[in-house]
Each structure stands twice: as C-alpha cells, then as structure tokens.
Design a protein around this motif. Structure first.
Motif, PDB file in Angstrom:
ATOM      1  N   ALA A   1       0.832  -1.193   0.000  1.00  0.00           N
ATOM      2  CA  ALA A   1       0.000   0.000   0.000  1.00  0.00           C
ATOM      3  C   ALA A   1       0.871   1.250   0.000  1.00  0.00           C
ATOM      4  O   ALA A   1       2.089   1.174   0.155  1.00  0.00           O
ATOM      5  CB  ALA A   1      -0.894  -0.011   1.239  1.00  0.00           C
TER       6      ALA A   1
ATOM      7  N   ASP B   1      -3.692   5.019   1.998  1.00  0.00           N
ATOM      8  CA  ASP B   1      -4.593   3.923   1.649  1.00  0.00           C
ATOM      9  C   ASP B   1      -5.305   3.488   2.932  1.00  0.00           C
ATOM     10  O   ASP B   1      -4.785   3.668   4.032  1.00  0.00           O
ATOM     11  CB  ASP B   1      -3.817   2.742   1.058  1.00  0.00           C
ATOM     12  CG  ASP B   1      -3.359   2.997  -0.369  1.00  0.00           C
ATOM     13  OD1 ASP B   1      -3.756   4.005  -0.970  1.00  0.00           O
ATOM     14  OD2 ASP B   1      -2.589   2.157  -0.876  1.00  0.00           O
TER      15      ASP B   1
ATOM     16  N   SER C   1      -7.528   1.777  -2.220  1.00  0.00           N
ATOM     17  CA  SER C   1      -6.150   2.039  -2.637  1.00  0.00           C
ATOM     18  C   SER C   1      -6.147   2.418  -4.115  1.00  0.00           C
ATOM     19  O   SER C   1      -6.793   1.750  -4.928  1.00  0.00           O
ATOM     20  CB  SER C   1      -5.293   0.790  -2.417  1.00  0.00           C
ATOM     21  OG  SER C   1      -4.000   0.973  -2.923  1.00  0.00           O
TER      22      SER C   1
END
Length: 131
Positions: A69, A73, A120
């Motif tokens: 990530a 996110d 994300s």
C-alpha cells in the motif's frame, strides 16, 4: 434501522444489526493476532495493494491487513449477522508510513461473518465470501 454514512472515501455503511455493539472490541486480552490464517479469498487487489482477511483460530477474532500500500490507503473490516444484507464497518485504519498496516482484531460474535475491504489507488475492493 438507518444507514449510517461512513466518512471514508464517500462509502456508506450497511445497516447495523439490531442489538449489535458494532464498535466494541472484545475486552483487552481476549482478541489477539495469535495463530492467524487467511480467511475467504486469500488475496484481493485494491488498486496496487493486496487486501487480506486474517483470522485467529484460537481467539475467533478477525482483522484486516493491507500490503503493498501507499500512504493514505485505507483498510477496514465489515461485520454482518445476516449474510451481508446489512453490515457495519469496523476499525478503519489508514497507512501512515511504510507499505502495510492492519486493523484492530474483532470477535466474530458467535455467528457474525466478516470481510476486509480496502481503498487504494482510487479502487475499493473486499474479500469474498463473507467468512
């Protein structure tokens, strides 16, 4: 029952189950990250990130994890008592640094089902099926 708006990328939570204490974590020491297994679909992509629902076979608690990530996110757990018709978002957690994070762990409520969702790269995805 009313649907509550979730201040998380404009998403809307499902309706809470009557009598459900959706924001309560089982008392300290009861839930843990001990003996985790992947639950449901092992990995789901949300943009560039991988989302996982992890489950402790000893404490019967679940938590969400996001890996690969980027900062900001988000990952959270949804809990349902009616196979997903209604559900409650729990433990929304934001990646503050590094490339992974996880939510707190939540008890499955002796009949609850869980999933993990993440946002994300402009994409929101959830693990499936409910576990």
């Amino acid at each position: 029952m009313a649907t509550a708006a979730l201040a998380l990328s404009g998403l809307t939570a499902g309706t809470a189950h009557a009598g459900e204490a959706s924001d309560v974590i089982v008392p300290l020491g009861t839930c843990s990250f001990a003996h985790p297994v992947l639950a449901g679909v092992h990995t789901v992509k949300a943009g560039r990130a991988t989302v996982q629902l992890r489950y402790s076979t000893t404490t019967h608690c679940a938590w969400g994890r996001i890996v690969n990530a980027k900062k900001n996110d988000k990952v959270w757990v949804d809990r349902t008592y009616d196979n997903g018709k209604t559900y409650t978002h729990l433990g929304a957690t934001t990646v503050k640094s590094g490339s992974d994070t996880h939510t707190p762990s939540y008890y499955d409520g002796g009949g609850a089902k869980m999933r993990t969702c993440a946002h994300s790269g402009g994409v929101t995805r959830c693990t499936w099926p409910w576990f």
